[in-house]
Design a protein around this motif. Structure first.
Motif, PDB file in Angstrom:
ATOM      1  N   LEU A 126       5.143  -7.835  -2.202  1.00  0.00           N
ATOM      2  CA  LEU A 126       5.456  -6.639  -2.619  1.00  0.00           C
ATOM      3  C   LEU A 126       6.558  -6.299  -1.562  1.00  0.00           C
ATOM      4  O   LEU A 126       6.782  -4.600  -1.971  1.00  0.00           O
ATOM      5  N   GLU A 127       6.296  -6.062  -0.341  1.00  0.00           N
ATOM      6  CA  GLU A 127       6.943  -5.094   0.255  1.00  0.00           C
ATOM      7  C   GLU A 127       8.665  -5.252   0.652  1.00  0.00           C
ATOM      8  O   GLU A 127       9.028  -4.203   1.162  1.00  0.00           O
ATOM      9  N   GLY A 128       8.964  -6.246  -0.210  1.00  0.00           N
ATOM     10  CA  GLY A 128      10.547  -6.137  -0.006  1.00  0.00           C
ATOM     11  C   GLY A 128      10.873  -5.242  -1.696  1.00  0.00           C
ATOM     12  O   GLY A 128      12.061  -4.436  -1.327  1.00  0.00           O
ATOM     13  N   SER A 129      10.112  -5.073  -2.168  1.00  0.00           N
ATOM     14  CA  SER A 129      10.124  -4.012  -3.345  1.00  0.00           C
ATOM     15  C   SER A 129       9.451  -2.111  -2.662  1.00  0.00           C
ATOM     16  O   SER A 129      10.019  -1.597  -3.991  1.00  0.00           O
ATOM     17  N   LEU A 130       9.211  -2.278  -1.801  1.00  0.00           N
ATOM     18  CA  LEU A 130       8.606  -1.122  -1.621  1.00  0.00           C
ATOM     19  C   LEU A 130      10.016  -0.354  -1.152  1.00  0.00           C
ATOM     20  O   LEU A 130      10.328  -0.566  -0.085  1.00  0.00           O
ATOM     21  N   SER A 131       9.810   0.801  -1.707  1.00  0.00           N
ATOM     22  CA  SER A 131      10.733   1.895  -0.986  1.00  0.00           C
ATOM     23  C   SER A 131      10.534   3.269   0.032  1.00  0.00           C
ATOM     24  O   SER A 131      11.183   3.291   0.572  1.00  0.00           O
ATOM     25  N   GLU A 132       9.157   3.825  -0.035  1.00  0.00           N
ATOM     26  CA  GLU A 132       8.337   4.578   0.041  1.00  0.00           C
ATOM     27  C   GLU A 132       6.627   4.257   0.189  1.00  0.00           C
ATOM     28  O   GLU A 132       6.690   4.081  -0.504  1.00  0.00           O
ATOM     29  N   LEU A 133       6.138   4.637   1.000  1.00  0.00           N
ATOM     30  CA  LEU A 133       4.774   4.563   1.362  1.00  0.00           C
ATOM     31  C   LEU A 133       4.352   5.751   2.634  1.00  0.00           C
ATOM     32  O   LEU A 133       4.833   5.801   3.789  1.00  0.00           O
ATOM     33  N   LYS A 134       4.074   6.725   1.899  1.00  0.00           N
ATOM     34  CA  LYS A 134       3.464   7.985   2.848  1.00  0.00           C
ATOM     35  C   LYS A 134       2.282   8.999   2.283  1.00  0.00           C
ATOM     36  O   LYS A 134       1.940   8.827   1.428  1.00  0.00           O
ATOM     37  N   GLN A 135       1.864   9.752   3.499  1.00  0.00           N
ATOM     38  CA  GLN A 135       0.649  10.733   2.826  1.00  0.00           C
ATOM     39  C   GLN A 135       1.773  11.456   1.875  1.00  0.00           C
ATOM     40  O   GLN A 135       1.966  12.598   2.517  1.00  0.00           O
ATOM     41  N   ALA A 136       0.656  12.191   1.070  1.00  0.00           N
ATOM     42  CA  ALA A 136       1.491  13.175   0.082  1.00  0.00           C
ATOM     43  C   ALA A 136       0.767  14.462   0.890  1.00  0.00           C
ATOM     44  O   ALA A 136       1.207  15.589   1.166  1.00  0.00           O
ATOM     45  N   ASP A 137      -0.894  14.297   1.070  1.00  0.00           N
ATOM     46  CA  ASP A 137      -1.217  15.453   1.849  1.00  0.00           C
ATOM     47  C   ASP A 137      -2.704  14.671   2.482  1.00  0.00           C
ATOM     48  O   ASP A 137      -2.670  13.994   2.441  1.00  0.00           O
ATOM     49  N   ASN A 138      -4.123  15.646   2.067  1.00  0.00           N
ATOM     50  CA  ASN A 138      -5.292  15.688   3.241  1.00  0.00           C
ATOM     51  C   ASN A 138      -5.863  14.433   3.012  1.00  0.00           C
ATOM     52  O   ASN A 138      -6.995  13.831   3.035  1.00  0.00           O
ATOM     53  N   GLU A 139      -5.195  14.480   0.763  1.00  0.00           N
ATOM     54  CA  GLU A 139      -6.349  13.321   0.491  1.00  0.00           C
ATOM     55  C   GLU A 139      -5.625  11.859  -0.697  1.00  0.00           C
ATOM     56  O   GLU A 139      -6.053  11.825  -0.774  1.00  0.00           O
TER      57      GLU A 139
END
Length: 171
Positions: free
Chosen positions: A104-117
């Protein structure tokens, strides 16, 4: 009133020549047969064909559901890897690995840490079934809950745009 009309019809019939009587009787028979076909037989055949088509579609759905049930049971079995993420960074690494493994990496547009949890993911035009398998796998392997999820159907069948937020849980 009705008897008057019948009397007029009998009088009209008696004035017809034998050849005309045969022609009217034949035309009446053809009319009755045509009405029977158009009002009864043809709709019946159409309904039977429609029901057969519906039954075929329902059988295909049942087969898909049985297959999906087996897949869900398989995914519900205890995982071989008990490496639970305890930090968002570890969860990010785990998610990246699983997304790549699921193709699914081709469809992933964002992967990020939103906060501490929490960790956020955003997919565009992703296969819905494959995304659900990924979510089941993550929920089985990691102590996370999906705190937010929005999914929007794409114009292409089976594809969606999705935004998810995973939150680490204490368990």
């Amino acid at each position: 009133m009705m008897s008057e009309q019948i009397a007029k019809l009998k009088e009209w019939w008696s004035t017809l020549a034998e050849r005309e009587k045969k022609a009217v009787a034949l035309a009446g028979s053809v009319l009755v047969i045509a009405l029977f076909y158009l009002l009864i037989w043809s709709p019946y055949l159409s309904r039977v064909a429609s029901l057969r088509k519906h039954l075929t579609a329902q059988k295909q759905t049942l087969l898909w559901m049985k297959k999906a049930d087996k897949e869900i049971e398989r995914l519900g079995e205890p995982s071989q890897s008990n490496k639970a993420a305890t930090t968002p960074i570890a969860l990010l690494a785990y998610l990246q690995k699983e997304i790549t493994a699921a193709g699914l990496e081709g469809s992933l547009s964002e992967l990020k840490q939103a906060d501490n949890e929490a960790v956020e993911l955003q997919f565009g035009k992703v296969n819905f079934d494959r995304l659900m398998k990924l979510l089941l796998q993550v929920a089985k392997d990691q102590p996370v809950v999906i705190s937010r999820m929005s999914v929007k159907a794409d114009t292409a069948p089976g594809l969606v745009s999705a935004r998810l937020s995973f939150k680490l849980s204490a368990g």
